[in-house]
Design an enzyme around this catalytic site. Structure first.
Site, PDB file in Angstrom:
ATOM      1  N   LEU A 177      39.289  21.714   6.452  1.00 51.83           N
ATOM      2  CA  LEU A 177      38.497  22.547   5.553  1.00 51.83           C
ATOM      3  C   LEU A 177      39.411  23.072   4.455  1.00 51.83           C
ATOM      4  CD1 LEU A 177      36.347  24.725   8.012  1.00 51.83           C
ATOM      5  CD2 LEU A 177      35.477  23.040   6.389  1.00 51.83           C
ATOM      6  N   ASP A 178      38.930  23.088   3.213  1.00 52.07           N
ATOM      7  CA  ASP A 178      39.704  23.646   2.115  1.00 52.07           C
ATOM      8  C   ASP A 178      39.995  25.123   2.388  1.00 52.07           C
ATOM      9  OD1 ASP A 178      39.574  21.244   0.752  1.00 52.07           O
ATOM     10  OD2 ASP A 178      37.745  21.801  -0.333  1.00 52.07           O
ATOM     11  N   PRO A 179      41.051  25.671   1.776  1.00 57.85           N
ATOM     12  CA  PRO A 179      41.334  27.097   1.960  1.00 57.85           C
ATOM     13  C   PRO A 179      40.134  27.988   1.645  1.00 57.85           C
ATOM     14  CG  PRO A 179      43.202  26.032   0.938  1.00 57.85           C
ATOM     15  CD  PRO A 179      42.108  24.999   0.989  1.00 57.85           C
ATOM     16  N   LEU A 180      39.374  27.652   0.595  1.00 59.74           N
ATOM     17  CA  LEU A 180      38.195  28.447   0.229  1.00 59.74           C
ATOM     18  C   LEU A 180      37.151  28.441   1.336  1.00 59.74           C
ATOM     19  CD1 LEU A 180      36.357  29.895  -1.954  1.00 59.74           C
ATOM     20  CD2 LEU A 180      35.573  27.590  -2.551  1.00 59.74           C
ATOM     21  N   ALA A 181      37.021  27.310   2.035  1.00 56.41           N
ATOM     22  CA  ALA A 181      35.948  27.131   3.013  1.00 56.41           C
ATOM     23  C   ALA A 181      36.215  27.860   4.320  1.00 56.41           C
ATOM     24  CB  ALA A 181      35.750  25.640   3.283  1.00 56.41           C
TER      25      ALA A 181
END
Length: 334
Positions: free
Chosen positions: A74-78
């Site tokens: 998962l991306d850091p934002l997610a």
């Protein structure tokens, strides 16, 4: 759901944790490695005895005591479902790369970024006041079923050995169009129309004119008419308003770029858009809110954070709180 009993220890298995927004998936895994590597749930008692009592050595050796991995970054934002495999469970992680996944994401209109989300820099501003819920719902029909999706130009995917983002940043013309990928969008719908009732903002960082020219040069001749210039409203009253945002729920096949769907949807309604929140609510049989008998829930990240600083007192059977939480949601392998 398999029940863990002392006679079956140590075990291998799969469980999911609820990743928070902010850290990378690898950082989350590294944080829990010492816990996993020091637990009799996953490591033989004889190995635990050999780890030693020195804290510095213990941490490193604990990370090596048992294999641990994750089944889909998962991306850091997610935030949301992150499947973790321990021991022989790591061999089953590949099935979660191509499985059906569900997401909930917030789109903010009027601005697109290089990363297609709020972690990136502004590339282009566009008018958004004309976009209505009805126009978005109509445009969503283009994104249902079997579709071909183009990965972001600012991605690590390689073309002739060079990452796409290097072409875009250095102004090197792409040798050929970015190859589209077949994906399936089983379901996609608006679940909440926020309008201007939110606190989301455009990223502070902006592309310079030179960076825009480099991007345009890299795409020239192979990607068709790709808008780079701002197309903003001249009405001062409109520009003083908070841009429209809305929340989408989608069920997609593995390999689907949620950020690309939001980016392309912005173009489809004659505007621009980027992701400001992204939650993976389901990955295969693991879900934030289990609904089916075969579903497994997720362990709260707070449980692991607490255990890292203070494991607390074990229960009557000798289990720490985080171990009990994992056992209640563990899919035992082998």
């Amino acid at each position: 759901m398999p029940k863990v009993v002392p006679s079956s220890l140590p075990i291998s298995g799969l469980f999911a944790l609820a990743k928070p927004s902010g850290p990378t998936s690898m950082a989350v895994i590294n944080d829990i490695k010492p816990l996993i590597g020091n637990s009799r749930l996953f490591v033989e008692t004889s190995k635990l005895d050999k780890l030693g009592k020195g804290k510095k050595k213990k941490g490193k050796r604990a990370r090596e005591a048992v294999k641990i991995g994750q089944g889909g970054t998962l991306d850091p934002l997610a935030d949301g479902v992150l499947v973790v495999g321990v021991g022989k469970g790591t061999k089953n992680l590949s099935e979660f790369l191509d499985c059906v996944k569900e997401y909930r994401t917030t789109c903010l209109l009027g601005c697109e970024t290089d990363s297609y989300d709020s972690e990136g820099a502004q590339v282009r501003l566009a008018s958004w006041k004309h976009v209505t819920r009805e126009s978005v719902e109509k445009a969503l029909s283009q994104f249902r079923g079997d579709i071909e999706q183009k990965p972001p130009v600012f991605s690590a995917l390689k073309m002739d050995g060079k990452p796409l983002y290097e072409y875009a940043r250095q102004g090197i013309p792409l040798p050929r169009p970015i190859e589209k990928r077949p994906v399936t969008v089983h379901e996609i719908e608006i679940v909440e129309w926020l309008g201007g009732e939110h606190e989301f903002k455009y990223p502070m960082k902006k592309f310079s004119d030179e960076e825009k020219q480099a991007l345009a040069k890299s795409l020239q001749g192979v990607e068709g008419d790709v808008p780079i210039k701002d197309e903003v409203d001249t009405d001062a009253d409109v520009n003083s308003l908070t841009p429209t945002a809305f929340v989408l729920r989608m069920k997609v096949s593995g390999g689907t770029y949620v950020r690309s769907i939001v980016h392309d949807l912005g173009h489809a309604v004659g505007s621009a858009g980027h992701v400001v929140t992204l939650t993976r609510t389901r990955q295969g049989r693991f879900a934030l809110e289990p609904k089916e008998p075969e579903d497994f829930g997720c362990v709260s990240w707070d449980v692991f954070q607490k255990a890292v600083t203070d494991a607390g007192n074990p229960d009557a059977d000798g289990w720490a709180e985080w171990e009990r939480e994992v056992m209640e949601r563990l899919d035992v392998v082998g």
